[in-house]
Design a protein around this motif. Structure first.
Motif, PDB file in Angstrom:
ATOM      1  N   THR A 155      71.576  10.240  21.970  1.00  0.00           N
ATOM      2  CA  THR A 155      72.626   9.398  21.409  1.00  0.00           C
ATOM      3  C   THR A 155      73.042   9.994  20.071  1.00  0.00           C
ATOM      4  O   THR A 155      72.289  10.767  19.464  1.00  0.00           O
ATOM      5  N   ASP A 215      63.801  14.914  23.738  1.00  0.00           N
ATOM      6  CA  ASP A 215      64.173  14.037  24.849  1.00  0.00           C
ATOM      7  C   ASP A 215      63.051  13.982  25.877  1.00  0.00           C
ATOM      8  O   ASP A 215      63.217  14.400  27.017  1.00  0.00           O
ATOM      9  N   ARG A 228      75.278  15.878  25.021  1.00  0.00           N
ATOM     10  CA  ARG A 228      74.644  16.478  26.197  1.00  0.00           C
ATOM     11  C   ARG A 228      74.160  17.852  25.736  1.00  0.00           C
ATOM     12  O   ARG A 228      74.925  18.803  25.691  1.00  0.00           O
ATOM     13  N   SER A 283      77.620  10.487  22.980  1.00  0.00           N
ATOM     14  CA  SER A 283      76.308  11.111  23.056  1.00  0.00           C
ATOM     15  C   SER A 283      76.468  12.625  23.041  1.00  0.00           C
ATOM     16  O   SER A 283      77.579  13.147  23.145  1.00  0.00           O
ATOM     17  N   SER A 327      61.921  11.720  27.653  1.00  0.00           N
ATOM     18  CA  SER A 327      62.212  10.955  28.864  1.00  0.00           C
ATOM     19  C   SER A 327      63.182  11.690  29.785  1.00  0.00           C
ATOM     20  O   SER A 327      63.540  11.194  30.847  1.00  0.00           O
ATOM     21  N   LYS A 328      63.623  12.885  29.369  1.00  0.00           N
ATOM     22  CA  LYS A 328      64.458  13.792  30.192  1.00  0.00           C
ATOM     23  C   LYS A 328      65.774  13.148  30.646  1.00  0.00           C
ATOM     24  O   LYS A 328      66.181  13.276  31.782  1.00  0.00           O
ATOM     25  N   ARG A 329      66.446  12.471  29.712  1.00  0.00           N
ATOM     26  CA  ARG A 329      67.733  11.854  30.042  1.00  0.00           C
ATOM     27  C   ARG A 329      68.851  12.886  30.127  1.00  0.00           C
ATOM     28  O   ARG A 329      69.861  12.654  30.757  1.00  0.00           O
TER      29      ARG A 329
END
Length: 119
Positions: free
Chosen positions: A70, A62, A106, A104, A64-66
């Motif tokens: 998904t 990840d 987490r 998604s 983009s560090k969301r």
């Protein structure tokens, strides 16, 4: 021609992904034979903390560090990279990992749930 550039870009991302994974697991493969003996890890290495696992997951999967993956990303990583999971293994993992509201994973919560605190 655009397809060639797109393919080259994808290949570069995959190559970088593989390098990060290999670098992360070098500590567990002192013989550099691309295998990891779980018994050896348990006996010889301090298991990474939750924070370290979260940071590694964020860095590798990840960038983009969301804070989440998904379902499609998670399935792709687990079935196409490294030693792929079987369909049955994926279904079992998803049943524990997936947030049904957002569809998604987490990963910080999933890592916390999966780690057993020895105390």
């Amino acid at each position: 021609m655009a397809d060639d550039k797109e393919r080259e870009g994808t290949e570069l991302v995959v190559t970088e992904f593989h390098k990060k994974i290999k670098d992360a697991f070098k500590v567990f493969d002192p013989e550099a034979n691309n295998t990891v003996d779980v018994r050896e890890i348990r006996n010889n290495y301090q298991v990474a903390s939750k924070g370290e696992l979260h940071d590694l997951t964020a860095e590798v999967l990840d960038p983009s560090k969301r804070g989440f993956l998904t379902k499609e990303e998670f399935v792709k990583y687990m079935t196409e990279e490294g030693e792929p999971f079987s369909q049955e293994e994926m279904e079992e993992m998803l049943s524990d990992a997936i947030d049904p509201e957002s569809n998604s994973i987490r990963y910080k919560d999933y890592i916390t749930m999966m780690l057993v605190d020895d105390g």
